[in-house]
Design a protein around this motif. Structure first.
Motif, mmCIF file in Angstrom:
data_model
loop_
_atom_site.group_PDB
_atom_site.id
_atom_site.type_symbol
_atom_site.label_atom_id
_atom_site.label_comp_id
_atom_site.label_asym_id
_atom_site.label_seq_id
_atom_site.Cartn_x
_atom_site.Cartn_y
_atom_site.Cartn_z
ATOM 1 N N PRO A 191 0.826 -1.212 0.000
ATOM 2 C CA PRO A 191 0.000 0.000 0.000
ATOM 3 C C PRO A 191 0.856 1.256 0.000
ATOM 4 N N GLN A 192 0.265 2.370 -0.390
ATOM 5 C CA GLN A 192 0.969 3.640 -0.363
ATOM 6 C C GLN A 192 1.391 3.978 1.073
ATOM 7 N N ILE A 193 2.605 4.479 1.206
ATOM 8 C CA ILE A 193 3.147 4.815 2.520
ATOM 9 C C ILE A 193 2.636 6.188 2.939
ATOM 10 N N ARG A 194 2.192 6.292 4.180
ATOM 11 C CA ARG A 194 1.779 7.580 4.729
ATOM 12 C C ARG A 194 3.025 8.372 5.106
ATOM 13 N N LYS A 195 3.151 9.572 4.562
ATOM 14 C CA LYS A 195 4.387 10.334 4.706
ATOM 15 C C LYS A 195 4.113 11.710 5.315
ATOM 16 N N MET A 196 5.136 12.287 5.900
ATOM 17 C CA MET A 196 5.032 13.630 6.445
ATOM 18 C C MET A 196 4.824 14.644 5.324
ATOM 19 N N GLY A 197 5.565 14.502 4.246
ATOM 20 C CA GLY A 197 5.494 15.426 3.124
ATOM 21 C C GLY A 197 5.413 14.684 1.806
ATOM 22 N N ASP A 202 4.015 8.876 -5.476
ATOM 23 C CA ASP A 202 3.742 7.438 -5.420
ATOM 24 C C ASP A 202 4.914 6.737 -4.719
ATOM 25 N N THR A 203 4.684 6.250 -3.482
ATOM 26 C CA THR A 203 5.747 5.631 -2.688
ATOM 27 C C THR A 203 5.198 4.413 -1.966
ATOM 28 N N ALA A 204 5.809 3.252 -2.182
ATOM 29 C CA ALA A 204 5.334 2.023 -1.541
ATOM 30 C C ALA A 204 6.484 1.040 -1.401
ATOM 31 N N ALA A 205 6.211 -0.070 -0.717
ATOM 32 C CA ALA A 205 7.188 -1.151 -0.573
ATOM 33 C C ALA A 205 6.940 -2.211 -1.651
#
Length: 380
Positions: A191-197, A202-205
């Motif tokens: 799933p998409q990673i929850r990020k500060m900024g 699009d960022t995931a594992a």
């Protein structure tokens, strides 16, 4: 003598990119609470707007060079917060160009290829890579097992270039790279990673479980060739930082102007209002970072990517973005923290520039080794 004077075509491209960035700015917060959504291919305002990167390709001979101007176009993208028109070119594409064969490049050059380096244990330290690629002599395929984290374009890419530890009965253990295409059995995106900024990015594992790829997918990029891609990309990340910093400075100057505070670029800092003096000092730092980025790309155009020069640009860019966004919030006080303005988001977005593609600490180690003549083993 190095001259960074723009050509007329340079100015046209950068001015058009800035105009488009301002059109895109109204969408910059759309992903703050919708991180599972991916960027659209283009926003409605892109209709009728020229594709500045296509123009760069068409008129590159009239510019200061593709490397320099392309980096400065990314500066403008980040000035707006999100790109008006999506362009997915990842580090995996760079490694493919550096290390791939002509046949491999012909097959995948027009695909978006994410790069899979960082792992849950050890981060992006190559010595800690645990993902393996085992050669199967029966099928003549490579069987990949492992995990990668914080992968940009993980969901939207066409394939990922994976750094893995080679396990081959006839070869010494080493690190190499493999193209794993979307849809390959055993290749899964988290799933998409929850990020500060940068919540729009699009960022995931990724995970690989007995993932079988043909021998053709072995892009023989050793560690040196893989890391060479960072020498090309780090000044571009610094350009991202310049864009965010410029947006923060411009917004803060407007707010100060509304309060009757105006800078005097011909006067000493000691004679300026304190808020103006602080921002003018950061303006000088912004200019110095801009010159470092352009110099790194100028060297790359003439001689190929400069490892130390790219690290200098990246280190300066990451530090600049943090200092500028923090200072702008300090100057405006509570108004700077309000979601009604862009500063608190810019402050959160700025943190990434000192982290990905090698933290600021790593860049300073690279620079120190060069200055002092130490090897990685001697200074780590």
């Amino acid at each position: 003598m190095i001259s960074f004077e723009f050509t007329e075509r340079d100015r046209q491209l950068i001015e058009e990119a800035r105009r488009q960035a301002k059109l895109a700015a109204k969408y910059a917060r759309d992903f703050e609470d919708a991180e599972d959504s991916l960027l659209p291919h283009a926003y409605p305002e892109a209709d009728g707007c020229p594709d500045v990167r296509a123009l760069l390709e068409a008129f590159v001979q009239e510019t200061s060079g593709h490397k320099i101007i392309n980096a400065l176009l990314y500066l403008e993208d980040w000035y707006g917060g999100v790109p008006l028109r999506e362009h997915r070119y990842s580090l995996g594409n760079t490694v493919l160009k550096i290390a791939g064969t002509a046949e491999q490049y012909d097959r995948w050059h027009d695909r978006t290829i994410a790069i899979g380096l960082t792992e849950p244990v050890g981060g992006s330290d190559p010595a800690s890579v645990r993902t393996t690629a085992r050669f199967d002599p029966v099928s003549r395929n490579w069987i990949i097992n492992g995990e990668k984290i914080f992968i940009t374009y993980a969901e939207g890419c066409d394939a990922v270039l994976v750094l893995a530890r080679v396990l081959h009965p006839d070869q010494p253990q080493r690190l190499s790279t493999f193209i794993v295409e979307k849809g390959t059995p055993g290749f899964n995106v988290g799933p998409q990673i929850r990020k500060m900024g940068i919540r729009w990015e699009d960022t995931a594992a990724l995970s690989f479980a007995d993932c079988s790829v043909p021998a053709f997918n072995h892009v023989d990029g050793d560690l040196k060739k893989t890391l060479q891609s960072f020498s090309e990309s780090r000044p571009v990340v610094a350009a991202y930082a310049l864009g965010v910093s410029r947006a923060a400075l411009d917004y803060t100057w407007i707010q100060l102007g509304n309060a009757g505070v105006e800078p005097d670029y011909n006067a000493r800092l000691a004679t300026q209002p304190m808020a103006a003096a602080r921002l003018l000092s950061l303006e000088a730092e912004w200019e110095a970072t801009w010159l470092t980025v352009v110099r790194a790309k100028w060297i790359e155009q003439r001689e190929g990517p400069g490892k130390v020069e790219s690290s200098m640009a990246k280190a300066m860019g990451g530090m600049l973005a943090r200092r500028v966004t923090q200072a702008c919030i300090d100057v405006l006080g509570a108004a700077g923290l309000s979601a009604a303005g862009p500063l608190e988001k810019l402050f959160r977005d700025a943190r990434i520039f000192d982290i990905y593609e090698g933290t600021g600490e790593i860049q300073r180690l690279i620079i120190a080794r060069h200055i002092l003549g130490y090897s990685p083993k001697e200074l780590n």
